[in-house]
Design a protein around this motif. Structure first.
Motif, PDB file in Angstrom:
ATOM      1  N   SER A  92       0.854  -1.186   0.000  1.00  8.72           N
ATOM      2  CA  SER A  92       0.000   0.000   0.000  1.00  8.72           C
ATOM      3  C   SER A  92       0.890   1.235   0.000  1.00  8.72           C
ATOM      4  CB  SER A  92      -0.918   0.027   1.225  1.00  8.72           C
ATOM      5  OG  SER A  92      -0.166   0.283   2.409  1.00  8.72           O
ATOM      6  N   GLY A  93       0.268   2.376  -0.304  1.00  8.84           N
ATOM      7  CA  GLY A  93       1.010   3.623  -0.259  1.00  8.84           C
ATOM      8  C   GLY A  93       1.502   3.960   1.134  1.00  8.84           C
ATOM      9  N   ARG A  94       0.714   3.670   2.140  1.00  5.43           N
ATOM     10  CA  ARG A  94       1.149   3.940   3.512  1.00  5.43           C
ATOM     11  C   ARG A  94       2.341   3.070   3.880  1.00  5.43           C
ATOM     12  NH1 ARG A  94      -3.190   4.346   8.325  1.00  5.43           N
ATOM     13  NH2 ARG A  94      -3.723   6.129   7.001  1.00  5.43           N
ATOM     14  N   GLY A 113       0.370  -6.142  -5.083  1.00  7.91           N
ATOM     15  CA  GLY A 113      -1.011  -6.093  -4.627  1.00  7.91           C
ATOM     16  C   GLY A 113      -1.946  -5.646  -5.729  1.00  7.91           C
ATOM     17  N   PRO A 114      -3.098  -6.300  -5.851  1.00  7.92           N
ATOM     18  CA  PRO A 114      -4.068  -5.894  -6.874  1.00  7.92           C
ATOM     19  C   PRO A 114      -4.756  -4.593  -6.474  1.00  7.92           C
ATOM     20  CG  PRO A 114      -5.006  -7.604  -5.480  1.00  7.92           C
ATOM     21  CD  PRO A 114      -3.575  -7.426  -5.037  1.00  7.92           C
ATOM     22  N   GLY A 115      -5.208  -3.859  -7.464  1.00  8.96           N
ATOM     23  CA  GLY A 115      -6.005  -2.671  -7.160  1.00  8.96           C
ATOM     24  C   GLY A 115      -5.218  -1.490  -6.646  1.00  8.96           C
ATOM     25  N   LYS A 116      -3.972  -1.328  -7.073  1.00  7.97           N
ATOM     26  CA  LYS A 116      -3.214  -0.141  -6.680  1.00  7.97           C
ATOM     27  C   LYS A 116      -3.904   1.096  -7.262  1.00  7.97           C
ATOM     28  CE  LYS A 116       1.166  -2.686  -7.122  1.00  7.97           C
ATOM     29  NZ  LYS A 116       0.664  -3.767  -8.007  1.00  7.97           N
ATOM     30  N   SER A 117      -4.020   2.134  -6.466  1.00  3.53           N
ATOM     31  CA  SER A 117      -4.648   3.355  -6.949  1.00  3.53           C
ATOM     32  C   SER A 117      -3.683   4.127  -7.843  1.00  3.53           C
ATOM     33  CB  SER A 117      -5.067   4.240  -5.770  1.00  3.53           C
ATOM     34  OG  SER A 117      -3.915   4.775  -5.115  1.00  3.53           O
ATOM     35  N   ILE A 118      -4.223   5.065  -8.609  1.00  7.20           N
ATOM     36  CA  ILE A 118      -3.387   5.929  -9.443  1.00  7.20           C
ATOM     37  C   ILE A 118      -2.388   6.674  -8.572  1.00  7.20           C
ATOM     38  CG2 ILE A 118      -3.365   7.909 -10.995  1.00  7.20           C
ATOM     39  CD1 ILE A 118      -4.471   5.416 -12.299  1.00  7.20           C
ATOM     40  N   ALA A 124       4.871   5.426  -6.123  1.00  9.05           N
ATOM     41  CA  ALA A 124       5.891   4.406  -6.316  1.00  9.05           C
ATOM     42  C   ALA A 124       6.871   4.797  -7.409  1.00  9.05           C
ATOM     43  CB  ALA A 124       5.222   3.069  -6.646  1.00  9.05           C
ATOM     44  N   MET A 125       6.356   5.353  -8.501  1.00 11.50           N
ATOM     45  CA  MET A 125       7.231   5.741  -9.602  1.00 11.50           C
ATOM     46  C   MET A 125       8.096   6.932  -9.223  1.00 11.50           C
ATOM     47  SD  MET A 125       4.643   5.062 -12.799  1.00 11.50           S
ATOM     48  CE  MET A 125       5.750   5.809 -13.989  1.00 11.50           C
ATOM     49  N   ALA A 126       7.536   7.875  -8.494  1.00 14.14           N
ATOM     50  CA  ALA A 126       8.327   9.026  -8.048  1.00 14.14           C
ATOM     51  C   ALA A 126       9.441   8.592  -7.112  1.00 14.14           C
ATOM     52  CB  ALA A 126       7.421  10.047  -7.367  1.00 14.14           C
ATOM     53  N   ALA A 127       9.179   7.554  -6.301  1.00  9.12           N
ATOM     54  CA  ALA A 127      10.181   7.074  -5.353  1.00  9.12           C
ATOM     55  C   ALA A 127      11.248   6.220  -6.028  1.00  9.12           C
ATOM     56  CB  ALA A 127       9.506   6.273  -4.241  1.00  9.12           C
ATOM     57  N   GLY A 128      10.933   5.678  -7.194  1.00  9.95           N
ATOM     58  CA  GLY A 128      11.893   4.855  -7.919  1.00  9.95           C
ATOM     59  C   GLY A 128      11.934   3.409  -7.495  1.00  9.95           C
ATOM     60  N   ILE A 129      10.827   2.917  -6.904  1.00 16.63           N
ATOM     61  CA  ILE A 129      10.793   1.522  -6.478  1.00 16.63           C
ATOM     62  C   ILE A 129      10.264   0.641  -7.614  1.00 16.63           C
ATOM     63  CG2 ILE A 129      10.315   2.299  -4.121  1.00 16.63           C
ATOM     64  CD1 ILE A 129       7.501   0.980  -4.505  1.00 16.63           C
ATOM     65  N   LEU A 133       3.569  -5.684 -11.407  1.00 17.65           N
ATOM     66  CA  LEU A 133       2.329  -5.511 -12.166  1.00 17.65           C
ATOM     67  C   LEU A 133       1.390  -6.681 -11.926  1.00 17.65           C
ATOM     68  CD1 LEU A 133       3.894  -4.324 -15.539  1.00 17.65           C
ATOM     69  CD2 LEU A 133       2.871  -2.888 -13.739  1.00 17.65           C
ATOM     70  N   GLU A 134       0.115  -6.361 -11.678  1.00 15.44           N
ATOM     71  CA  GLU A 134      -0.883  -7.378 -11.361  1.00 15.44           C
ATOM     72  C   GLU A 134      -1.875  -7.612 -12.497  1.00 15.44           C
ATOM     73  OE1 GLU A 134      -1.249  -8.984  -8.277  1.00 15.44           O
ATOM     74  OE2 GLU A 134       0.224  -7.901  -7.074  1.00 15.44           O
ATOM     75  N   SER A 135      -1.828  -6.780 -13.524  1.00 18.86           N
ATOM     76  CA  SER A 135      -2.796  -6.935 -14.622  1.00 18.86           C
ATOM     77  C   SER A 135      -2.344  -6.118 -15.819  1.00 18.86           C
ATOM     78  CB  SER A 135      -4.189  -6.461 -14.195  1.00 18.86           C
ATOM     79  OG  SER A 135      -4.214  -5.043 -14.083  1.00 18.86           O
ATOM     80  N   GLU A 136      -2.981  -6.386 -16.961  1.00 24.65           N
ATOM     81  CA  GLU A 136      -2.723  -5.616 -18.157  1.00 24.65           C
ATOM     82  C   GLU A 136      -3.158  -4.163 -17.971  1.00 24.65           C
ATOM     83  OE1 GLU A 136      -3.303  -9.921 -19.512  1.00 24.65           O
ATOM     84  OE2 GLU A 136      -4.260  -8.558 -18.065  1.00 24.65           O
ATOM     85  N   THR A 137      -4.269  -3.960 -17.281  1.00 16.92           N
ATOM     86  CA  THR A 137      -4.746  -2.603 -17.027  1.00 16.92           C
ATOM     87  C   THR A 137      -3.732  -1.809 -16.226  1.00 16.92           C
ATOM     88  OG1 THR A 137      -7.060  -3.322 -17.074  1.00 16.92           O
ATOM     89  CG2 THR A 137      -6.592  -1.233 -15.978  1.00 16.92           C
ATOM     90  N   GLU A 138      -3.160  -2.440 -15.213  1.00 16.05           N
ATOM     91  CA  GLU A 138      -2.173  -1.750 -14.386  1.00 16.05           C
ATOM     92  C   GLU A 138      -0.950  -1.359 -15.214  1.00 16.05           C
ATOM     93  OE1 GLU A 138      -1.774  -2.460  -9.948  1.00 16.05           O
ATOM     94  OE2 GLU A 138      -0.034  -3.557 -10.704  1.00 16.05           O
TER      95      GLU A 138
END
Length: 411
Positions: A92-94, A113-118, A124-129, A133-138
């Motif tokens: 999670s973000g927290r 984890g499934p269902g990561k929010s935007i 996560a991308m800003a932090a560089g971690i 990926l849990e799905s094609e949509t993600e």
């Protein structure tokens, strides 16, 4: 009746002096006075340290150990674990913020984890971690964020394999699952990662948890390696990381035997040469949570009443399922079993009795021990639930009936 007297495996992590349990070398009664209230969770940092050290000593060289923060996300625990393990995995973000605050380098943090929010994907991308990926949509969402922000997307694919971890306490693979991308769909996803020009890092293949059978873990790990090597043939770049999950269990109930690491280590040693030959850049990762911290924690509640009802004795405490859902049997048990429980300030006791230990909630589900032999307890005595270092406080409905929340301490 469950035997939780000294010598039973869950108590081997702690000492008993003058019939009083010690946590972190502190007598329980003194610790309770320091905390200033009950109920509370106490986590022993030395137990965690010994577990990680013994694991590293048993495993072959070249296996990294990551801590799954979801098992116990208390910031002090995560900070302590960050100094012992090779990486952290968040859900999670927290948890991501806790992991970053603990000082773990971003390159050694992954997010599954499934269902990561935007917002979580952006964080996560800003932090560089690494994002699992849990799905094609993600994947498409991550690519869109990368295009908009100019951030590099470091991605791995969480795979839902076509096998399961047998005799696992919780099966996470082997059929239709919300977790990961079905193995047969992964090659197409890998091709799309290549088309989008994202930084491909590798695979996360997790098949189950809470397993005490070395042979089951060995079988699953063997299948995991085979699957990863097969999928790597379709990868858009070198495999930098191969997270083979964990699944290592701890003993909770009478008859449970601690996991034997010897055969597991031997199997890993036998498979690593092939993996290193075919995936020379891959870091092989074991992701563990419960196994690292579960036995290091206790939950402590106070007896506030004792009563008799139609031939049975009930110890009523100020703690219960709202703080420790798993110990109540309402976190995955099909047939309820007692966690190891003692009267912490009378571990052995001169007099023993069979009792039910219940909490203050208005539901018959609020049970911490059912028809269990304990030392005779009086009002004011301290009930201790062992194996409480993982999936305790944060896995429980703490707002239920609006009772006060417990305190957590790392000693």
């Amino acid at each position: 009746m469950s035997d939780t007297r000294p010598g039973h495996a869950p108590m081997d992590q702690f000492t008993v002096v003058d019939d009083c349990l010690q946590v972190g070398g502190i007598p329980l009664t003194r610790l309770a006075a320091r905390v200033g209230q009950t109920p509370f969770y106490a986590y022993d940092r030395q137990v965690m340290t010994r577990r990680v050290e013994s694991l590293h000593a048993a495993l072959p060289e070249g296996i990294s150990v990551h801590y799954a923060v979801k098992a116990n996300p208390m910031p002090a625990v995560v900070t302590h674990m960050a100094g012992l393990v090779d990486g952290l995995d968040v859900a999670s973000g927290r948890e991501l913020r806790v992991a970053l605050d603990a000082g773990m380098p971003a390159a050694e943090i992954s997010f599954a984890g499934p269902g990561k929010s935007i917002l979580e994907l952006e964080m996560a991308m800003a932090a560089g971690i690494t994002l699992n990926l849990e799905s094609e949509t993600e994947l498409e969402r991550v690519a869109a964020i990368a295009e908009k922000t100019g951030e590099t997307a470091h991605v791995a694919v969480r795979v839902n394999p076509d096998f399961e971890l047998k005799t696992s306490g919780m099966k996470m693979s082997g059929g239709p699952k919300a977790f990961g991308v079905d193995a047969e769909r992964v090659p197409a996803l890998l091709a799309r990662i290549g088309e989008l020009g994202l930084h491909f890092r590798g695979f996360h293949i997790f098949s189950g948890s809470q397993n005490l059978r070395a042979e089951a873990l060995i079988e699953a790990q063997g299948q995991t390696f085979d699957l990863a090597l097969r999928l790597a043939e379709s990868a858009p770049g070198p495999v930098e990381m191969l997270n083979i999950g964990g699944g290592f269990g701890i003993p909770y109930f009478p008859g449970d035997r601690p996991l034997d690491l010897g055969p597991i280590a031997e199997h890993l040693e036998s498979r690593l040469p092939e993996v290193r030959d075919r995936l020379p850049e891959a870091e092989v990762i074991l992701e563990l949570g419960r196994y690292l911290v579960g036995e290091a924690g206790v939950y402590v509640a106070e007896v506030i009443d004792r009563k008799e009802s139609r031939g049975q004795t009930f110890l009523i405490t100020n703690g219960g399922l709202h703080h420790h859902l798993a110990a109540s049997g309402n976190f995955g048990q099909v047939i309820r079993k007692n966690y190891p429980v003692v009267v912490g300030n009378r571990v052995q006791g001169t007099e023993r009795e069979v009792v039910n230990v219940v909490g203050p909630l208005c539901t018959p589900l609020d049970v911490l021990a059912q028809q269990m032999e304990l030392a005779r307890a009086e009002i004011g005595d301290l009930i201790v639930v062992f194996q409480s270092g993982a999936y305790g406080y944060t896995a429980s409905p703490t707002r239920f009936l609006s009772h006060p929340e417990p305190v957590e301490v790392l000693v």
